[in-house]
Structure formats: C-alpha cells, structure tokens
Design an enzyme around this catalytic site. Structure first.
Site, short mmCIF file in Angstrom:
data_model
loop_
_atom_site.label_atom_id
_atom_site.label_comp_id
_atom_site.label_asym_id
_atom_site.label_seq_id
_atom_site.Cartn_x
_atom_site.Cartn_y
_atom_site.Cartn_z
CD GLU A 40 -2.54 1.20 2.73
OE1 GLU A 40 -3.57 1.88 2.80
OE2 GLU A 40 -2.10 0.51 3.69
CE LYS A 106 -7.50 1.54 3.50
NZ LYS A 106 -6.33 2.07 4.26
CB CYS A 140 -4.45 -1.51 4.45
SG CYS A 140 -3.50 -1.50 6.01
#
Length: 254
Positions: A40, A106, A140
């Site tokens: 990331e 995300k 994540c």
C-alpha cells in the site's frame, strides 16, 4: 500463475527514491513471474499529507509502472496516492503488460489515523481478469470487513496490499487466514517493513495462503522479492469436492 511479492521498506513521502529502490529489485530478479505485488502507498508510506505526494493517472509513477510491466511482460499492482477531480484517493492500480490499467479505490478508510478526513472512499468492489484468473483487489483496513470481501463473484484470488503496523500484526495474520478459508480462495497479503516518520514499525508478515488456510509462503520480516506459484485447477477441484461456497448467504451492500 507465478506471483512475486516485494516486501520492502519505504522512504517517507519520497516517490523518486521508492521508485528507484523498487526498480532495482524488479529488474535484478532473474526468475520470471506473471504478477508483481507492491505494498500500500508504495511511493510514500501511509501518509495523511496527500498533497505532497499525489499524482494523476497520467503522472510519472503510472508511466513508470507501464514501462516496467512491458519490460518483463508481467502485471504489476500496488496502491499509491492519486488526485482526481480535486479528490485524493488511496488507489490500487493493476497495470497489465499491455499498458492497460484498472483501479480500485480503498473503500474502508482508516478512521483511527484520520484517513477519511483527507481521502475520498471508494464505492465499487473491483475484480480484474488476468491470465484466466479473477482477482479481487483490496487495501489494508478492508481486511477487517469480511462482508465486502465475500466471494459472491466466484473470484480466484483475494489480494491485499497494506501498511499494517507491528502492534496489530496478530490481527493481520489471523484475518488473512480467515478470509482465505471463508472465501475458499488463494489469499495474498503484502505488507511493508521498516519504520515511518510517525515512528510506526512495520514487521512485514507478507504471506500467501491457500483455500484451506494452509500457509504457502510467509516472508516474516525479510526484505526482498518472494516468488511462488498458484495452481487454479487445484483450487477448483477443492471447491468442487467441498462446495461450501454454494451454501453462502445472499445479501446486498447498500
């Protein structure tokens, strides 16, 4: 499919240094692979100062990724900070050898760090098709939300890139295995190592896990490129024999 994970340290908010470091390892790897996976925010580390490092989809890093993918005839994926329509995104890009780029923004922004205050969250689940594999892209904190990752599309590989810190690494280890088992699919998690300017330590633990929760690869805290192979036919045979996904609940994310 042969996959290469790059578990690496990251220079804080310095895309040029990070690109140079990544490229050295990428080009010096003699073994061939189909997919190269970066962590990331691989150009900057997990920063809440997007204006310092943000690029556009026509920027230097995307052009650089396309060039690398073409040189080794492989796909490359990882997330970076992208500015688009006056919004900042933590965007995972999947760059094909042809130069085509698909993206996932995300969805679950990390409120503990204030990510939602400076980044715009994504709204779409993204599954890319590559080399006859359906690959679900996640970033994540998404790992903590199993409903969003639920395998209702019959994808073949669940892929997480992260900056996951040491104090919560047990959760990373446990949740990666849980996502693999409950979705009956190969699951890969690529985390960074080293320390950032916020004094957060990242212990790595990048790994690949099969559909039964068996560890295929564990990078522990080592720096480097780790290469392994995934066999989709083996997974398909297991799904046919143990058809747990047929009994999954139907639902809709609002």
């Amino acid at each position: 499919m042969k996959v290469a994970l790059f578990q690496t340290k990251l220079a804080w908010q310095n895309p040029e240094i990070n690109r140079t470091f990544i490229e050295e390892y990428f080009l010096n790897e003699d073994e061939s692979f189909d997919l190269f996976v970066l962590p990331e925010m691989f150009t900057s580390g997990f920063t809440m100062n997007p204006s310092i490092v943000a690029e556009t989809m026509e920027g230097e890093t995307i052009a650089w990724l396309k060039d690398l993918a073409k040189k080794k005839t492989c796909a490359i994926t990882g997330s970076l900070v992208i500015k688009e329509n006056d919004n900042f995104y933590n965007r995972m890009v999947f760059v094909f050898p042809s130069g085509e780029v698909q993206c996932y923004n995300k969805r679950h922004l990390f409120t503990l760090a204030g990510e939602e205050k400076v980044y715009t969250k994504g709204t779409e689940k993204v599954i890319v098709k590559y080399n006859n594999w359906n690959i679900c892209l996640q970033i994540c904190y998404d790992l903590r939300f199993p409903v969003f990752a639920r395998n209702v599309e019959n994808y073949d590989l669940l892929l997480y890139v992260a900056n996951w810190p040491k104090p919560r690494i047990n959760a990373w280890d446990a949740l990666l295995k849980a996502r693999a088992i409950e979705n009956m699919c190969y699951t890969i998690g690529v985390n960074r190592i080293g320390e950032d300017d916020n004094k957060l330590e990242y212990p790595g633990h990048s790994k690949a896990i099969d559909f039964f929760g068996n560890i295929i690869l564990d990078c522990e805290d080592d720096l480097g490129v780790f290469i392994f192979e995934l066999d989709k036919s083996f997974q398909n045979e297991a799904r046919a024999k143990f058809n747990f996904l047929n009994d999954k609940d139907a639902f809709e994310i609002l």
